[in-house]
Write an enzyme that holds these catalytic residues in place. Structure first.
Site, PDB file in Angstrom:
ATOM      1  N   CYS A 279     -35.101 -32.013  35.748  1.00 54.13           N
ATOM      2  CA  CYS A 279     -36.536 -32.020  36.062  1.00 54.13           C
ATOM      3  C   CYS A 279     -37.339 -32.802  35.031  1.00 54.13           C
ATOM      4  CB  CYS A 279     -37.046 -30.591  36.152  1.00 54.13           C
ATOM      5  SG  CYS A 279     -36.662 -29.646  34.652  1.00 54.13           S
TER       6      CYS A 279
ATOM      7  N   GLU B  74     -41.175 -22.739  37.819  1.00 56.67           N
ATOM      8  CA  GLU B  74     -40.795 -23.966  37.091  1.00 56.67           C
ATOM      9  C   GLU B  74     -40.365 -24.947  38.168  1.00 56.67           C
ATOM     10  OE1 GLU B  74     -41.189 -24.273  33.929  1.00 56.67           O
ATOM     11  OE2 GLU B  74     -41.160 -22.258  33.093  1.00 56.67           O
TER      12      GLU B  74
ATOM     13  N   ASN C 134     -29.008 -27.942  39.321  1.00 57.87           N
ATOM     14  CA  ASN C 134     -28.748 -29.028  38.366  1.00 57.87           C
ATOM     15  C   ASN C 134     -28.234 -28.543  37.007  1.00 57.87           C
ATOM     16  OD1 ASN C 134     -31.330 -27.982  37.859  1.00 57.87           O
ATOM     17  ND2 ASN C 134     -32.014 -29.881  36.925  1.00 57.87           N
TER      18      ASN C 134
ATOM     19  N   THR D 144     -40.438 -25.625  47.764  1.00 60.22           N
ATOM     20  CA  THR D 144     -39.903 -24.256  47.811  1.00 60.22           C
ATOM     21  C   THR D 144     -40.784 -23.328  46.981  1.00 60.22           C
ATOM     22  OG1 THR D 144     -37.750 -25.333  47.666  1.00 60.22           O
ATOM     23  CG2 THR D 144     -37.749 -22.947  47.652  1.00 60.22           C
TER      24      THR D 144
ATOM     25  N   GLY E 147     -37.044 -24.444  40.736  1.00 63.06           N
ATOM     26  CA  GLY E 147     -36.567 -25.239  41.869  1.00 63.06           C
ATOM     27  C   GLY E 147     -37.612 -26.254  42.281  1.00 63.06           C
TER      28      GLY E 147
ATOM     29  N   THR F 125     -40.805 -28.170  44.230  1.00 60.39           N
ATOM     30  CA  THR F 125     -42.217 -27.807  44.391  1.00 60.39           C
ATOM     31  C   THR F 125     -42.501 -27.234  45.783  1.00 60.39           C
ATOM     32  OG1 THR F 125     -42.903 -29.345  42.694  1.00 60.39           O
ATOM     33  CG2 THR F 125     -44.544 -28.828  44.363  1.00 60.39           C
TER      34      THR F 125
ATOM     35  N   GLU G  38     -42.336 -20.437  30.218  1.00 57.55           N
ATOM     36  CA  GLU G  38     -41.246 -19.628  29.701  1.00 57.55           C
ATOM     37  C   GLU G  38     -40.854 -20.237  28.360  1.00 57.55           C
ATOM     38  OE1 GLU G  38     -38.182 -18.606  32.570  1.00 57.55           O
ATOM     39  OE2 GLU G  38     -39.662 -18.186  34.115  1.00 57.55           O
TER      40      GLU G  38
HETATM   41  P1  NAD Z   1     -34.678 -25.834  45.768  1.00 58.83           P
HETATM   42  O1  NAD Z   1     -36.124 -25.525  45.685  1.00 58.83           O
HETATM   43  O2  NAD Z   1     -34.153 -26.406  47.012  1.00 58.83           O
HETATM   44  O3  NAD Z   1     -33.810 -24.506  45.504  1.00 58.83           O
HETATM   45  C1  NAD Z   1     -33.941 -23.743  44.322  1.00 58.83           C
HETATM   46  C2  NAD Z   1     -33.460 -22.330  44.608  1.00 58.83           C
HETATM   47  O4  NAD Z   1     -34.362 -21.717  45.531  1.00 58.83           O
HETATM   48  C3  NAD Z   1     -32.076 -22.246  45.260  1.00 58.83           C
HETATM   49  O5  NAD Z   1     -31.404 -21.118  44.745  1.00 58.83           O
HETATM   50  C4  NAD Z   1     -32.414 -22.046  46.736  1.00 58.83           C
HETATM   51  O6  NAD Z   1     -31.418 -21.388  47.463  1.00 58.83           O
HETATM   52  C5  NAD Z   1     -33.658 -21.166  46.618  1.00 58.83           C
HETATM   53  N1  NAD Z   1     -34.556 -21.196  47.779  1.00 58.83           N
HETATM   54  C6  NAD Z   1     -34.722 -22.196  48.687  1.00 58.83           C
HETATM   55  N2  NAD Z   1     -35.657 -21.827  49.599  1.00 58.83           N
HETATM   56  C7  NAD Z   1     -36.096 -20.591  49.236  1.00 58.83           C
HETATM   57  C8  NAD Z   1     -37.069 -19.693  49.760  1.00 58.83           C
HETATM   58  N3  NAD Z   1     -37.783 -19.989  50.849  1.00 58.83           N
HETATM   59  N4  NAD Z   1     -37.261 -18.514  49.136  1.00 58.83           N
HETATM   60  C9  NAD Z   1     -36.561 -18.195  48.020  1.00 58.83           C
HETATM   61  N5  NAD Z   1     -35.628 -18.992  47.485  1.00 58.83           N
HETATM   62  C10 NAD Z   1     -35.399 -20.197  48.067  1.00 58.83           C
HETATM   63  O7  NAD Z   1     -34.370 -26.747  44.516  1.00 58.83           O
HETATM   64  P2  NAD Z   1     -32.998 -27.468  44.166  1.00 58.83           P
HETATM   65  O8  NAD Z   1     -32.805 -28.613  45.097  1.00 58.83           O
HETATM   66  O9  NAD Z   1     -31.947 -26.445  44.024  1.00 58.83           O
HETATM   67  O10 NAD Z   1     -33.337 -28.027  42.708  1.00 58.83           O
HETATM   68  C11 NAD Z   1     -33.966 -29.241  42.449  1.00 58.83           C
HETATM   69  C12 NAD Z   1     -35.421 -29.041  42.107  1.00 58.83           C
HETATM   70  O11 NAD Z   1     -35.546 -28.125  41.020  1.00 58.83           O
HETATM   71  C13 NAD Z   1     -36.079 -30.320  41.645  1.00 58.83           C
HETATM   72  O12 NAD Z   1     -37.345 -30.428  42.241  1.00 58.83           O
HETATM   73  C14 NAD Z   1     -36.213 -30.122  40.140  1.00 58.83           C
HETATM   74  O13 NAD Z   1     -37.253 -30.847  39.543  1.00 58.83           O
HETATM   75  C15 NAD Z   1     -36.448 -28.646  40.066  1.00 58.83           C
HETATM   76  N6  NAD Z   1     -36.134 -28.130  38.741  1.00 58.83           N
HETATM   77  C16 NAD Z   1     -37.163 -27.747  37.941  1.00 58.83           C
HETATM   78  C17 NAD Z   1     -36.902 -27.287  36.661  1.00 58.83           C
HETATM   79  C18 NAD Z   1     -38.022 -26.860  35.755  1.00 58.83           C
HETATM   80  O14 NAD Z   1     -37.739 -26.202  34.757  1.00 58.83           O
HETATM   81  N7  NAD Z   1     -39.258 -27.208  36.037  1.00 58.83           N
HETATM   82  C19 NAD Z   1     -35.585 -27.190  36.215  1.00 58.83           C
HETATM   83  C20 NAD Z   1     -34.556 -27.592  37.071  1.00 58.83           C
HETATM   84  C21 NAD Z   1     -34.842 -28.070  38.337  1.00 58.83           C
END
Ligand code: NAD
Length: 478
Positions: free
Chosen positions: A280, A246, A148, A228, A224, A226, A458
C-alpha cells in the site's frame, strides 16, 4: 489439503461445504482448499470469543504480555516455515518473506508485549481532585486482513488487540490463508486460553461481511481496499462499532535535482517495486525535477531491468509473481490504459520464464512516461509493478500534482536539502512521509492515511488507544 477454522481452541471443519481453491501465484498449482465459512461458523467463532472475554480481560497487562512473548517465541521457531509458506502463497521472493514478513510477524508480538508491559496510568491533578485514566478493552473484535503482507498485518492487529484484553475473530484474505493457519497452530501449541483468538476462513462477501455486521462484534480493524473499506464502514456504522480502516494508496516519490543520485535510484526502485509493487505504501508516481529528468529516467530503467524476476524460492530473486490472474489482468488493463491516455511504456511486459512458471501470474516492472498527472493511471491505485514518471519545475506546481489524488497514505522525498524536505512534507496530504528513505519503520510511530486511504491510526500507542477504551476516574480529595 483442506484448511480448517480455529474456534474455541479447536481446529473445526466449516459447515457450508463451500470451498475456494487457493493457487500458487508463481505456478498456478493448487496449494489448498479454503473453507467459505457461513453464518453458523461465524457465530460460533464470535460466541467463542465472547465466552473467553470475561476471563481474558481480567488478566493483568503483564500476564497478557507473557502470552505475547510465548507467541513470538513459537513464531520464531517457525520462522523458516513462515517464510516458505508466505512465498508459496503470495508469490513473493523468499528473501523478502524472511526479511520482512517472518521478521515482522515475530517483532510485532515482541514489540507490543514490551509496550504493554511499560503502560502507565495517566493522572491529571486538579486542586481538589485527581483524575486517572484506565484503558479498558473494547470487547470482541473482528480483524480483517489483505493478501499482500498476510502474517505481517494479521500479527500487527492480533498482538495489540489481545494484549489490551480483547478477544478476537480473525478473517484473513482468502487468497493467502496459509500463515494465518500457521498462527493458529502456534497459539494452539503454546496453549493460549481457548477462544482468545479465533479464525474463520472465507471470502469477503460471505464470511467477512457476516463478521462485520454481527451485533456482538464491538470493534473492527480492517486493512484492505478503499471500496471494501467503505462497505465495512457502512455495515459497522449502524451499531456504532469502533472502526480502524487502513486502505489503499497512490503514493508519490519526489526526486529533487539535489538528491544523492545513486541512493535515490535504489530507493525509488525499491519503493516502486518491492513485493512487485503490491504494498500500500509503494511509490507508484514518481515526480522528477526537470533538470535531472532524462538522466534519472535512464538510470531508473537500467536499474529496473537489472532486477531478477522468477522463482520466488530462489534466494537471488528480486521480483516474484502477482497474486492472482485477476490482479494480473488489472495490471494489463492499466498498461493498456496508459497507452490510450497518451503515455509511453519505457520497459516492462510479460517476462520470459522457465516452463514451470507458465501458468503463473507474471509481469516485469512497467515504467510509463508522458502521462498527464490528471490521467487515471497517475491518480488511481494500481497496486502492482507499474509506475508513472512526471516532470516538475516549481514546488507549488509539484504540491498541486502530488495532492491531486483521492488517496493520502504515504510518500517519499529525495533531496540533500533537509529543510526543503521537511517544509514540503507539511504541504502533502498524507499520513506518512519518508525523507531520503522509504518504508523505514519504527513500530512506535503512527501508521495510517488521510482522505480515501483510511480512518484512524495504528502503531505504537495509537494501536493501544484503538484497541482499548480510555475511561476517566475522578477522585475528589478529602
Ligand atoms: P480487499 O479489500 O479486497 O480485501 C481485504 C480483506 O477484506 C480480505 O480479507 C477480504 O476477504 C475482506 N473483504 C472483502 N469484502 C469484504 C466485505 N464486504 N466485508 C468484510 N470483509 C471483506 O483488499 P485486498 O485486495 O485483499 O488487498 C489490497 C488492498 O489492500 C489494496 O488497496 C492495498 O492498498 C490495501 N492495503 C492497505 C494497507 C494499509 O495499511 N493501508 C496495507 C495493505 C494493503
Amino acid at each position: 489439503m483442506q484448511l480448517m477454522n480455529y474456534i474455541n481452541g479447536n481446529f473445526c471443519p466449516q459447515t457450508s461445504g463451500k470451498w475456494i481453491t487457493n493457487l500458487n501465484p508463481a505456478t498456478g498449482e493448487e496449494i489448498c482448499k479454503v473453507p467459505i465459512s457461513n453464518s453458523k461458523d461465524v457465530k460460533e467463532a464470535i460466541n467463542s470469543a465472547k465466552n473467553a472475554y470475561p476471563n481474558w480481560s481480567k488478566y493483568t497487562p503483564h500476564e497478557r504480555a507473557i502470552w505475547l512473548d510465548k507467541i513470538a517465541d513459537k513464531l520464531e521457531e517457525m520462522f523458516e516455515e513462515i517464510a516458505q509458506l508466505e512465498s508459496m502463497d503470495t508469490g513473493k521472493p523468499i528473501s523478502l518473506s524472511r526479511n520482512v514478513d517472518a521478521n515482522r510477524s515475530v517483532a510485532n508480538f515482541r514489540f507490543f508485549s514490551e509496550l504493554i508491559r511499560g503502560m502507565e496510568i495517566e493522572e491529571f491533578e486538579m486542586k481538589d481532585a485527581t483524575n486517572y485514566v484506565i484503558q479498558k478493552p473494547n470487547g470482541i473484535g473482528a480483524l480483517i486482513t489483505p493478501w499482500n503482507l498476510p502474517l505481517y498485518l494479521l500479527s500487527w492487529k492480533v498482538a495489540p488487540a489481545i494484549g489490551m484484553g480483547n478477544t478476537v475473530v480473525c478473517k484473513p484474505s482468502e487468497l493467502t490463508p496459509m500463515t494465518a493457519d500457521l498462527l493458529m497452530r502456534a497459539v494452539d501449541e503454546i496453549g493460549l486460553p481457548a477462544g482468545v483468538i479465533n479464525l474463520v476462513h472465507g471470502n469477503g462477501i460471505e464470511t467477512g461481511s457476516l463478521l462485520v455486521e454481527d451485533s456482538d462484534i464491538d470493534f473492527v480493524s480492517f486493512t484492505g481496499g478503499t471500496v471494501t473499506g467503505s462497505k465495512v464502514a457502512s455495515s459497522a456504522a449502524s451499531t456504532f462499532k469502533k472502526l480502524s480502516l487502513e486502505l489503499g494508496g497512490k503514493n508519490s516519490s519526489i526526486v529533487f535535482a539535489d538528491c544523492d543520485f545513486e541512493k535515490t535510484i535504489a530507493g525509488v526502485v525499491r519503493s516502486g517495486f518491492l513485493n512487485q509493487g503490491q504494498i500500500c505504501l509503494c511509490g507508484s508516481r514518481i515526480f522528477i525535477e526537470e533538470e535531472i529528468y532524462e538522466d534519472f529516467k535512464n538510470r531508473l530503467i537500467n536499474a529496473v531491468e537489472e532486477m531478477k524476476i522468477g522463482d520466488p524460492l530462489d534466494e537471488e530473486t528480486d521480483l516474484g509473481a502477482l497474486i492472482s490472474k485477476e490482479h494480473l489482468s488489472k495490471i494489463e488493463y492499466y498498461a493498456n490504459l496508459a497507452i490510450e491516455e497518451g503515455g509511453t511504456l519505457l520497459t516492462g511486459g510479460v517476462p520470459c520464464l522457465p516452463k514451470a512458471f507458465e501458468n503463473g501470474n507474471w509481469m516485469a516492472p512497467i515504467i510509463v512516461e508522458g502521462l498527464s498527472p490528471e490521467s487515471r493511471c497517475s491518480k488511481e491505485e494500481i497496486f502492482g509493478p507499474m509506475v508513472t514518471l512526471h516532470i516538475f519545475k516549481e514546488e507549488s506546481e509539484l504540491i498541486k500534482m502530488v495532492n491531486n489524488t483521492r488517496y493520502g497514505l504515504a510518500g517519499s522525498i529525495w533531496t540533500k536539502d533537509l529543510d526543503k524536505g521537511r517544509r514540503l512534507s507539511e504541504s502533502i496530504e498524507t499520513g506518512m512521509i519518508w525523507i531520503n528513505t522509504w518504508l523505514h519503520r519504527d513500530l512506535r510511530v503512527p501508521f495510517g492515511g488521510v482522505k480515501d486511504s483510511g480512518v484512524g491510526r495504528e502503531g505504537g500507542k495509537w494501536s493501544l488507544g484503538f484497541f482499548s477504551e480510555a475511561m476517566n476516574v475522578c477522585v475528589k480529595h478529602e
